[in-house]
Design an enzyme around this catalytic site. Structure first.
Site, mmCIF file in Angstrom:
data_model
loop_
_atom_site.group_PDB
_atom_site.id
_atom_site.type_symbol
_atom_site.label_atom_id
_atom_site.label_comp_id
_atom_site.label_asym_id
_atom_site.label_seq_id
_atom_site.Cartn_x
_atom_site.Cartn_y
_atom_site.Cartn_z
ATOM 1 N N SER A 24 47.980 47.139 50.486
ATOM 2 C CA SER A 24 47.819 48.539 50.103
ATOM 3 C C SER A 24 47.883 49.456 51.325
ATOM 4 O O SER A 24 47.577 49.052 52.450
ATOM 5 C CB SER A 24 46.479 48.742 49.396
HETATM 6 N N1 SAH Z 1 44.380 44.731 48.271
HETATM 7 C C1 SAH Z 1 45.548 43.901 48.328
HETATM 8 C C2 SAH Z 1 46.537 44.426 47.329
HETATM 9 C C3 SAH Z 1 47.584 43.449 47.000
HETATM 10 S S1 SAH Z 1 48.739 44.032 45.793
HETATM 11 C C4 SAH Z 1 46.113 43.951 49.736
HETATM 12 O O1 SAH Z 1 45.953 44.971 50.384
HETATM 13 O O2 SAH Z 1 46.734 42.976 50.178
HETATM 14 C C5 SAH Z 1 47.919 43.617 44.291
HETATM 15 C C6 SAH Z 1 47.501 42.190 44.125
HETATM 16 O O3 SAH Z 1 46.983 42.057 42.807
HETATM 17 C C7 SAH Z 1 48.640 41.174 44.244
HETATM 18 O O4 SAH Z 1 48.290 40.234 45.205
HETATM 19 C C8 SAH Z 1 48.732 40.584 42.845
HETATM 20 O O5 SAH Z 1 49.098 39.222 42.831
HETATM 21 C C9 SAH Z 1 47.317 40.784 42.328
HETATM 22 N N2 SAH Z 1 47.157 40.785 40.870
HETATM 23 C C10 SAH Z 1 47.959 41.346 39.916
HETATM 24 N N3 SAH Z 1 47.460 41.119 38.687
HETATM 25 C C11 SAH Z 1 46.323 40.387 38.854
HETATM 26 C C12 SAH Z 1 45.367 39.816 37.961
HETATM 27 N N4 SAH Z 1 45.477 39.932 36.633
HETATM 28 N N5 SAH Z 1 44.336 39.125 38.492
HETATM 29 C C13 SAH Z 1 44.197 38.975 39.828
HETATM 30 N N6 SAH Z 1 45.073 39.471 40.722
HETATM 31 C C14 SAH Z 1 46.120 40.174 40.255
#
Ligand code: SAH
Length: 219
Positions: free
Chosen positions: A69
């Site tokens: 993010s």
């Molecule tokens: N805060 C993280 C954001 C990653 S992007 C960072 O800064 O790295 C969003 C993440 O949510 C991805 O890794 C994706 O795989 C995860 N995601 C999407 N749907 C999800 C769900 N139902 N349960 C858990 N994780 C999920």
């Protein structure tokens, strides 16, 4: 992954200070949160090839079609959840590379992080070990279900956009607790702050955002 948490050149303290100035100008007033952005080595959460861009205020790819993010958004979500006191239990959905998880680990006693992509969850466990962060527990699972075993949570942070707020998450929120979650379809998402009171849920729209979608099941 460059092993040096201090960084050099584009990952130096100067680059981080510039990022903090930008985030402050965008409206983040919490010195505690600004300090967390200043001191967390974001370049260790992305591939080495992208390390020189780690202190730009942008989302960056972390593989599997996912992104780390934008630092401003991490700051805004963290600020929204902090109510002064140290939080006991925080649930994070969509841990990805773990940058937000590590920031939460500094303001909470224990962080429970759920990630649906197994490879990202495994990589995160290794990274947390290397960074000697030992108050984040990682689960490979579907975050829409929350993590009932450890509920209720003082705060819940969701980093993937949901079409509707999952009922399991509001159920697992403590009274007095807050949930911050992007809601909506691609192109029209809003960051919502949901607070649980004795009288029910209160919702507030914080701002327009752009997150990857929340996906059902595990990958
Ligand atoms: N805060 C993280 C954001 C990653 S992007 C960072 O800064 O790295 C969003 C993440 O949510 C991805 O890794 C994706 O795989 C995860 N995601 C999407 N749907 C999800 C769900 N139902 N349960 C858990 N994780 C999920």
């Amino acid at each position: 992954m460059s092993a040096d948490p201090r960084g050099i050149g584009m990952t130096s303290q100067r680059a981080r200070d510039r990022l903090v100035d930008q985030i402050r100008q965008m409206g983040i007033g919490s010195e505690q949160v600004l300090n967390l952005i200043r001191t967390t080595p974001r370049h260790l959460f992305v591939d080495e090839a992208l390390a020189s861009r780690a202190y730009e205020n942008n989302a960056l790819p972390i593989g599997f079609g996912q992104t780390i993010s934008q630092p401003y958004i991490v700051a805004a979500m963290t600020q929204a959840l902090l109510c002064g006191d140290r939080l006991e239990k925080v649930l994070e959905i969509g841990a990805g590379c773990g940058y937000q998880s590590v920031i939460l680990s500094k303001v909470a006693k224990t962080v429970y992080s759920v990630e649906r992509i197994g490879a990202l969850a495994s990589k995160l466990r290794v990274r947390l070990h290397e960074l000697r962060v030992n108050n984040v527990r990682v689960r490979h699972g579907d975050g829409a279900q929350g993590w009932a075993k450890h509920a209720p949570f003082d705060a819940i942070l969701v980093a993937a956009a949901a079409i509707d707020i999952p009922a399991a998450l509001t159920e697992q929120l403590a009274v007095g607790g807050s949930l911050v979650i992007p809601v909506g379809r691609r192109g029209s998402q809003e960051l919502m702050l949901v607070t649980k009171t004795f009288n029910g849920l209160e919702e507030e729209v914080l701002e327009s955002v752009s997150f990857v979608p929340m996906v059902d099941g595990i990958g």
